[in-house]
Design a protein around this motif. Structure first.
Motif, PDB file in Angstrom:
ATOM      1  N   ALA A 146      35.794  25.664 -13.317  1.00 28.67           N
ATOM      2  CA  ALA A 146      35.369  24.282 -13.135  1.00 28.67           C
ATOM      3  C   ALA A 146      36.208  23.340 -14.002  1.00 28.67           C
ATOM      4  O   ALA A 146      36.395  23.583 -15.203  1.00 28.67           O
ATOM      5  CB  ALA A 146      33.897  24.137 -13.494  1.00 28.67           C
TER       6      ALA A 146
ATOM      7  N   LEU B  51      36.688  20.054 -16.037  1.00 29.17           N
ATOM      8  CA  LEU B  51      35.844  19.098 -16.758  1.00 29.17           C
ATOM      9  C   LEU B  51      36.509  17.738 -16.902  1.00 29.17           C
ATOM     10  O   LEU B  51      35.826  16.715 -16.931  1.00 29.17           O
ATOM     11  CB  LEU B  51      35.511  19.650 -18.151  1.00 29.17           C
ATOM     12  N   ASP B  52      37.816  17.731 -17.007  1.00 28.83           N
ATOM     13  CA  ASP B  52      38.552  16.483 -17.227  1.00 28.83           C
ATOM     14  C   ASP B  52      40.034  16.770 -17.011  1.00 28.83           C
ATOM     15  O   ASP B  52      40.442  17.929 -16.910  1.00 28.83           O
ATOM     16  CB  ASP B  52      38.302  15.961 -18.646  1.00 28.83           C
TER      17      ASP B  52
ATOM     18  N   ILE C 136      39.217  22.742 -18.538  1.00 28.56           N
ATOM     19  CA  ILE C 136      38.286  23.529 -17.743  1.00 28.56           C
ATOM     20  C   ILE C 136      37.108  24.013 -18.588  1.00 28.56           C
ATOM     21  O   ILE C 136      37.122  23.923 -19.816  1.00 28.56           O
ATOM     22  CB  ILE C 136      39.002  24.749 -17.123  1.00 28.56           C
ATOM     23  N   GLU C 137      36.087  24.499 -17.873  1.00 29.72           N
ATOM     24  CA  GLU C 137      34.994  25.196 -18.551  1.00 29.72           C
ATOM     25  C   GLU C 137      35.593  26.372 -19.321  1.00 29.72           C
ATOM     26  O   GLU C 137      36.308  27.192 -18.748  1.00 29.72           O
ATOM     27  CB  GLU C 137      34.000  25.702 -17.508  1.00 29.72           C
TER      28      GLU C 137
ATOM     29  N   ARG D 254      44.917  19.840 -17.300  1.00 26.67           N
ATOM     30  CA  ARG D 254      43.571  19.930 -16.751  1.00 26.67           C
ATOM     31  C   ARG D 254      42.720  20.704 -17.752  1.00 26.67           C
ATOM     32  O   ARG D 254      43.142  21.756 -18.233  1.00 26.67           O
ATOM     33  CB  ARG D 254      43.562  20.644 -15.396  1.00 26.67           C
TER      34      ARG D 254
ATOM     35  N   THR E 249      40.797  26.718 -22.644  1.00 25.52           N
ATOM     36  CA  THR E 249      40.079  25.464 -22.379  1.00 25.52           C
ATOM     37  C   THR E 249      40.821  24.539 -21.422  1.00 25.52           C
ATOM     38  O   THR E 249      40.319  23.453 -21.111  1.00 25.52           O
ATOM     39  CB  THR E 249      39.823  24.713 -23.697  1.00 25.52           C
TER      40      THR E 249
END
Length: 272
Positions: A234, A236-237, A245-246, A243, A196
């Motif tokens: 990608a 996400l935040d 991610i998707e 970081r 994640t």
């Protein structure tokens, strides 16, 4: 005196051979137990860190002067199984003397101030039996059988223990070296997880289980191709350190679940 220990080489599967003995792989801290010719005891980790002051209960357990033993420092749980977390808690504690530790010896490096590394493993095992005639809670020796690696590993897996060690009977003690004469088979567990996120600085992948619960950080076994897939995911935040991610689903192997429900030493296996 510190003597760098002989190391284990990992293999994926157990095997049966009358040329090898089979031992339980203990889940603790590798320890070199040294007694100089004046009877002074010194305890060392495999990386030459002296830890004698941490374990005063082991400084008078009857090992003769001029002896260096190789073994494992363990703490056992209520079922008599090695408890790595309890061992580490004791190891990092400055003044705590609980839980009690045990030194389990599996080899002799030096005896009567003479190195015995050129002797065969079975001869060193006989010598160890002479040094430790009676096992106790603080001091004991690893038991072994000839061959039967597969059956022994099945028992280890059923009991959720760490693994087994297979050692060639005629092997010499190779100081500071990793050798195919000494092999380890780890009882890995497997599970599916989501990646994640990842650390921005030192490498580490954030993991959750399939229900979204945090299960730790993965640092091992991640190929360059897998890292590229993660870096292309990608975002996400993010915050100062991570970081997010998707989520990416993968299969991981690990030693066992910690008491906090995290994966111990998770390693990437494959995408799923």
């Amino acid at each position: 005196m510190f003597i760098s220990p002989m190391l284990l080489q990992r293999v994926d599967e157990p095997f049966d051979s009358a040329d090898y003995i089979t031992e339980l792989k203990l889940d603790g801290i590798r320890l070199i137990y040294s007694v100089d010719d004046e009877g002074k005891v010194r305890l060392y980790t495999r990386h030459n860190n002296e830890v004698t002051s941490k374990f005063p209960e082991l400084t008078n357990i009857g090992i003769p002067a001029g002896t260096v033993l190789d073994g494992e420092l363990i703490v056992t749980d209520k079922d008599g199984k090695p408890d790595f977390e309890a061992m580490m808690n004791r190891f990092v504690s400055e003044r705590n003397s609980t839980p009690p530790v045990s030194f389990v010896a599996f080899d002799v490096i030096k005896y009567n101030n003479e190195r015995v590394t050129a002797s065969t493993l079975l001869d060193r095992k006989d010598l160890l039996a002479d040094i430790i005639k009676h096992d106790s809670e603080q001091l004991s020796k690893v038991q072994y059988i000839t061959g039967m690696g597969r059956a022994y590993f099945d028992v280890v897996r059923d009991q959720s223990l760490e693994g087994i060690v297979l050692k060639r009977k005629d092997s010499r003690y190779q100081v500071g070296k990793r050798s195919s004469d000494w092999l380890k088979v780890i009882n890995y567990q497997y599970t599916e997880v989501f990646i994640t996120g990842y650390r921005k600085k030192e490498f580490g992948l954030l993991l959750t289980d399939l229900e979204g619960k945090n299960v730790g950080v993965m640092e091992l076994g991640v190929s360059q191709h897998a890292k590229e897939c993660i870096s292309n995911a990608a975002i996400l935040d993010e915050n100062e350190n991570f970081r997010f991610i998707e989520p990416l689903k993968c299969r991981a192997k690990f030693r066992h679940y910690t008491k906090a429900g995290l994966l111990r030493l998770p390693s990437f296996v494959e995408w799923t």
